[in-house]
Design a protein around this motif. Sequence first.
Motif, short mmCIF file in Angstrom:
data_model
loop_
_atom_site.label_atom_id
_atom_site.label_comp_id
_atom_site.label_asym_id
_atom_site.label_seq_id
_atom_site.Cartn_x
_atom_site.Cartn_y
_atom_site.Cartn_z
N LEU A 84 0.83 -1.20 0.00
CA LEU A 84 0.00 0.00 0.00
C LEU A 84 0.87 1.25 0.00
O LEU A 84 0.57 2.23 -0.69
N LEU A 85 1.96 1.22 0.73
CA LEU A 85 2.90 2.34 0.74
C LEU A 85 3.51 2.55 -0.65
O LEU A 85 3.61 3.68 -1.14
N VAL A 86 3.87 1.45 -1.30
CA VAL A 86 4.43 1.54 -2.66
C VAL A 86 3.39 2.12 -3.62
O VAL A 86 3.74 2.82 -4.56
N PHE A 87 2.12 1.86 -3.39
CA PHE A 87 1.06 2.45 -4.20
C PHE A 87 0.89 3.94 -3.89
O PHE A 87 0.71 4.75 -4.79
N LEU A 88 0.92 4.29 -2.62
CA LEU A 88 0.66 5.68 -2.24
C LEU A 88 1.76 6.66 -2.66
O LEU A 88 1.47 7.83 -2.91
N LEU A 89 2.99 6.20 -2.76
CA LEU A 89 4.06 7.10 -3.21
C LEU A 89 3.80 7.63 -4.62
O LEU A 89 3.77 8.85 -4.81
#
Length: 169
Positions: A84-89
């Motif tokens: 999810l972090l990789v998506f939000l960046l």
Amino acid sequence: MLSLKLPQLLRVHQVPRVFWEDGILSGYRRPSSSARDCVLSSFQMTNETANIWTHFLPTWYFVWRLLALAGAPGFGAEPSPRPLLVFLLPACLYPFASCCAHTFSSMSPRARHICYFLDYGALSLYSLGCAFPYAAYSMPASWLHSRLHRLFVPAAALNSFLCTGLSCY
């Protein structure tokens, strides 16, 4: 009191053809605008105002969500929120890059091409960012640990780079 003079807007035939947009007859910014004029023009009704604000505001929403996720207790210890972090960046980067592209594209024809190259690159990076949570959270159970599952993210990366290259070519 501070007084700012908003830049004069032009009609379609007053700007070079490279700046023309289909169906838009007026509201064009001067093709040699300064960075200051570009920023000021985002506060008047130009042909780019809606694009600027509909990308600028979501940028801050996604930054807020990213900070909330990263600041959550136990975030670093658990591997599950990392996709999810990789998506939000890139979800933060894409609308910001697009906002900048629409804001500063009237500085010159060269700046326009550079701005939209970065915009297309950020969009492709966003599509790559979508592949990580899909592979981690949404891929059908029958595909897990299969060849398709192992190749999904690398194929998405290849697609992202090819699409950026072809759209900018």
